[in-house]
Design a protein around this motif. Structure first.
Motif, mmCIF file in Angstrom:
data_model
loop_
_atom_site.group_PDB
_atom_site.id
_atom_site.type_symbol
_atom_site.label_atom_id
_atom_site.label_comp_id
_atom_site.label_asym_id
_atom_site.label_seq_id
_atom_site.Cartn_x
_atom_site.Cartn_y
_atom_site.Cartn_z
ATOM 1 N N TYR A 41 -4.480 -3.302 7.393
ATOM 2 C CA TYR A 41 -5.664 -3.580 8.202
ATOM 3 C C TYR A 41 -6.406 -2.255 8.338
ATOM 4 O O TYR A 41 -6.206 -1.527 9.305
ATOM 5 C CB TYR A 41 -5.279 -4.088 9.591
ATOM 6 N N THR A 135 -4.953 -5.140 15.812
ATOM 7 C CA THR A 135 -5.137 -6.094 14.710
ATOM 8 C C THR A 135 -5.439 -7.504 15.207
ATOM 9 O O THR A 135 -5.259 -8.479 14.482
ATOM 10 C CB THR A 135 -3.893 -6.112 13.806
ATOM 11 N N THR A 276 2.498 -4.610 14.401
ATOM 12 C CA THR A 276 1.588 -3.637 13.793
ATOM 13 C C THR A 276 2.283 -2.280 13.736
ATOM 14 O O THR A 276 2.973 -1.883 14.671
ATOM 15 C CB THR A 276 0.293 -3.530 14.609
#
Length: 318
Positions: A41, A135, A276
């Motif tokens: 990301y 994210t 994440t």
């Protein structure tokens, strides 16, 4: 390297450290991940929890180090600062160490506490992404939460406007929801005191059902607490289905399953089960996952984050 927190603000330390932050591909090589197990990301990544855990399920777990409750100062120094400092300290001893912390809410972030990224040299980066949405997990939880509220209010409107026969033609049965006992509220990830108690449904018969309602901060949602304890998507789906959203006029609970909205809520949250990957300013890996409030829920990151961390690190601090 160490930065001088007497001369540099946290954001300045973060900016300096982020210049040398490992890329997703560098993290993949460093952590021994397969290509499909890391989901970039931008300059951060999610980890595909199910793929990683399935591949490493027979690997012995690392040591589990729990940072328990700390009473912070008004500015919030507490568990996260201690967690990150301990990770950095263990790394200096040459051990394979990582950890897992919660994602911060925008409510406290834009209040007195600021970011929940630690402080000084015990700091998480990238600080801006971490602080402002990361994210998208909190956004997904907000949407799933509000979808349930839409289902409740729509059902109240239909049951008020239509007979049992008309409901049956729409493949609906009367749930007889008591509008005074709707346990669910709307969600947004800010401290909006003026919206805690509101009246909704003002207008005509197609504008909803007039009733008292309100907003809560997204991270106080039961969905966030559920995310912190689930082990896979099936577990997530089943737990969402059991949430009591309201009660009928006889006092019986009405669940997300009763409203046939649980599957759609789980679909909104499908990507939230993947932690994440961030890091300290000294580039030790730190997973970020879930963020239930400590005063109403577990106040911890997630079971999933810990399961992954115990497979990837010899010492997992959480």
């Amino acid at each position: 390297m160490a930065y001088d927190p007497t001369k540099l603000a946290d954001w300045q330390i973060a900016a300096e450290a982020e210049r040398g932050m490992p890329t997703p591909e560098e993290w993949r090589e460093r952590l021994g991940l397969e290509k499909e197990e890391i989901l970039p990301y931008g300059r951060i990544s999610k980890l595909d929890y199910l793929k990683i855990y399935q591949r490493l399920k027979d690997r012995p777990n690392g040591k589990y180090i729990e940072i328990t409750a700390i009473t912070p100062t008004p500015l919030g120094e507490g568990k996260t600062t201690t967690t990150l400092g301990l990770i950095e300290g263990l790394a200096k001893r040459g051990v394979n160490v990582g950890g897992c912390i919660r994602q911060p809410s925008a409510g406290p972030t834009f209040n007195i506490k600021g970011t929940a990224a630690g402080g000084g040299n015990a700091l998480l980066i990238p600080m801006t992404e971490f602080t402002l949405g990361l994210t998208g997990d909190i956004d997904a939880i907000t949407n799933a939460h509000n979808l349930a509220m839409v289902a409740i209010t729509a059902r109240l409107q239909h049951e008020f406007n239509y007979s049992d026969e008309q409901l049956a033609k729409r493949n609906l049965r009367r749930l007889d929801i008591d509008p005074r006992r709707v346990e669910w509220r709307w969600a947004m990830d800010f401290c909006a005191q003026a919206l805690r108690r509101i009246i909704i449904g003002i207008g005509g018969k197609m504008d909803g059902f007039m009733m008292e309602s309100g907003f809560q901060i997204s991270v106080s949602s039961e969905l966030m607490a559920i995310l912190s304890i689930v082990r896979d998507l099936r577990d997530l789906r089943e737990r969402i289905g059991k949430i009591t959203l309201a009660y009928d006029k006889r006092g019986n609970p009405i669940t997300a399953e009763d409203l046939e909205v649980a599957g759609a809520m789980a679909a909104w949250m499908r990507n939230t089960i993947n932690p994440t990957l961030c890091c300290t300013v000294e580039y030790q890996p730190v997973l970020v996952h879930a963020g239930p409030f400590a005063n109403i829920a577990v106040g911890q990151s997630s079971v999933i984050g810990d399961l992954v961390g115990l497979k990837l690190f010899d010492y997992h601090v959480t």
